[in-house]
Design an enzyme around this catalytic site. Structure first.
Site, PDB file in Angstrom:
ATOM      1  N   ARG A  17       0.847  -1.184   0.000  1.00 30.56           N
ATOM      2  CA  ARG A  17       0.000   0.000   0.000  1.00 30.56           C
ATOM      3  C   ARG A  17       0.888   1.242   0.000  1.00 30.56           C
ATOM      4  O   ARG A  17       1.908   1.292   0.707  1.00 30.56           O
ATOM      5  CB  ARG A  17      -0.930   0.028   1.225  1.00 30.56           C
ATOM      6  CG  ARG A  17      -2.069  -0.969   1.174  1.00 30.56           C
ATOM      7  CD  ARG A  17      -3.121  -0.565   0.145  1.00 30.56           C
ATOM      8  NE  ARG A  17      -4.299  -1.417   0.167  1.00 30.56           N
ATOM      9  CZ  ARG A  17      -4.471  -2.489  -0.588  1.00 30.56           C
ATOM     10  NH1 ARG A  17      -3.521  -2.864  -1.434  1.00 30.56           N
ATOM     11  NH2 ARG A  17      -5.593  -3.191  -0.514  1.00 30.56           N
TER      12      ARG A  17
ATOM     13  N   GLU B 155      -2.688   8.121  -4.695  1.00 29.33           N
ATOM     14  CA  GLU B 155      -2.959   7.178  -5.776  1.00 29.33           C
ATOM     15  C   GLU B 155      -4.329   7.484  -6.363  1.00 29.33           C
ATOM     16  O   GLU B 155      -5.305   7.540  -5.610  1.00 29.33           O
ATOM     17  CB  GLU B 155      -2.913   5.743  -5.244  1.00 29.33           C
ATOM     18  CG  GLU B 155      -2.940   4.698  -6.328  1.00 29.33           C
ATOM     19  CD  GLU B 155      -2.715   3.290  -5.792  1.00 29.33           C
ATOM     20  OE1 GLU B 155      -3.605   2.436  -6.016  1.00 29.33           O
ATOM     21  OE2 GLU B 155      -1.667   3.044  -5.153  1.00 29.33           O
TER      22      GLU B 155
ATOM     23  N   HIS C 190      -0.676   0.193  -9.962  1.00 26.64           N
ATOM     24  CA  HIS C 190      -1.465  -0.760  -9.165  1.00 26.64           C
ATOM     25  C   HIS C 190      -1.999  -1.878 -10.058  1.00 26.64           C
ATOM     26  O   HIS C 190      -3.191  -2.187 -10.073  1.00 26.64           O
ATOM     27  CB  HIS C 190      -2.617  -0.054  -8.449  1.00 26.64           C
ATOM     28  CG  HIS C 190      -2.981  -0.712  -7.140  1.00 26.64           C
ATOM     29  ND1 HIS C 190      -3.357   0.001  -6.032  1.00 26.64           N
ATOM     30  CD2 HIS C 190      -3.015  -2.017  -6.770  1.00 26.64           C
ATOM     31  CE1 HIS C 190      -3.615  -0.830  -5.035  1.00 26.64           C
ATOM     32  NE2 HIS C 190      -3.416  -2.059  -5.461  1.00 26.64           N
TER      33      HIS C 190
END
Length: 347
Positions: A260, A289, A308
């Site tokens: 993360r 993000e 991602h």
């Protein structure tokens, strides 16, 4: 059965019903079983693929798939971003006893888990289900950094500087001890690496040469050639890697974040890269993000950023369907669930 997702065809097991990341099973209080609902019912950009494959998974596992109602006891929730809507569903349906969440990390549901967890309600996640594709992505990133691929791939003229590092016999520190970490350990085995795992609790991890608790992280960073973050994001782990931790690493060490974005202080990472305090960094996750255009991380030295994409819907749909199937069977038979969430720890 094959389903089409984002113009890709993938083979998916047919199993359980659903609503819109260690592979070990965990004991949980026996819960009252009954009909299972799946939400959201239709595919959208906020769900992990279309819902039909997961509805099929419920049925194939023997689950009684029905619309959400007073008799519903199980819920498969597919949306990652609509956590507030899940909270509303749970508040309005106190009869629910089991909820399956779609991702390995449950940080997006932190408030829901904190406010609405109660005795007799079990949450399970996909933790461990996606270990293979995510570890594979981390593995590729390690190689790319050690061999200076970010620099080489951007070159527009012959770069004759003889730089590059072999992975063989290197010291690897993996922060986290879940399914991704364990799969990465397996993938690293042929390279004779010396692996140290940093984890929240004591206990040896198979395949690791040593295992230490998080309070000893700074003790093991100076000897690391490779550092991989594969830990859960909680209040305690936010910015686990900051300026002080990066300063402890070798100038020849590479850093990978596959977990993360907020686990790492992005400003400290940019400074460490540009000052060549570390050899390079790769991340599939960022803070913020998505990473905005013009962010200094994009142009930092020897950096590799993927958006991602360590696990795409084509990769995860069959894996989540299998997890749902297994937990539906456990729900029906009163057996152990897989991927039980510790609502207090946050993962």
């Amino acid at each position: 059965m094959k389903i089409r997702q984002k113009d890709c065809v993938c083979e998916v097991p047919q199993h359980v019903a659903v609503l819109g990341d260690e592979t070990t099973s965990a004991a949980a209080p026996r819960v009252e079983s009954g009909p299972i609902a799946v939400l959201p019912e239709n595919h959208d950009d906020n769900t992990i693929g279309g819902s039909q494959v997961f509805r099929d998974a419920v049925v194939q596992a023997g689950g009684d798939l029905q619309p959400l109602g007073p008799d519903t006891r199980g819920l498969v929730w597919l949306s990652y971003t609509k956590s507030s809507e899940l909270g509303e569903v749970l508040a309005a349906n106190p009869q629910l006893t089991w909820v399956q969440l779609p991702w390995a990390g449950v940080d997006a549901y932190a408030q829901v888990l904190s406010e609405l967890s109660r005795p007799g309600l079990v949450f399970t996640s996909a933790k461990g289900s996606y270990a293979q594709p995510v570890a594979e992505h981390a593995f590729g990133m390690i190689f790319a950094l050690l061999r200076l691929f970010p620099r080489r791939i951007r070159a527009t003229s012959w770069d004759a500087e003889p730089k590059g590092i072999s992975l063989f016999n290197k010291n690897v520190v993996i922060i986290g001890a879940g399914g991704i970490a364990r799969e990465l350990i397996r993938q690293l085995e042929p390279f004779n690496t010396h692996i140290t795992v940093v984890r929240r609790s004591a206990g040896q991890v198979p395949g690791a040469a040593s295992t230490v608790t998080t309070d000893r992280l700074r003790k093991v960073l100076p000897s690391a050639d490779v550092v991989v973050v594969a830990a859960a994001l909680t209040g305690e782990t936010t910015h686990l890697i900051g300026a002080e931790e990066l300063a402890l690493m070798k100038p020849t060490a590479v850093f990978v974040n596959i977990a993360r974005g907020p686990l790492v202080d992005p400003d400290a990472l940019v400074e460490a890269l540009n000052a060549e305090k570390i050899y390079g960094a790769a991340m599939d996750v960022t803070q913020p993000e998505p990473l905005p255009d013009g962010h200094p991380l994009w142009t930092a030295k020897n950096v590799l950023i993927t958006p991602h994409m360590a696990d795409t819907p084509d990769m995860t749909a069959p894996l989540l369907a299998e997890r749902i199937s297994r937990n539906v069977a456990a729900f029906i038979d009163g057996e152990q669930f897989t991927g039980v969430v510790d609502t207090e720890a946050g993962y």
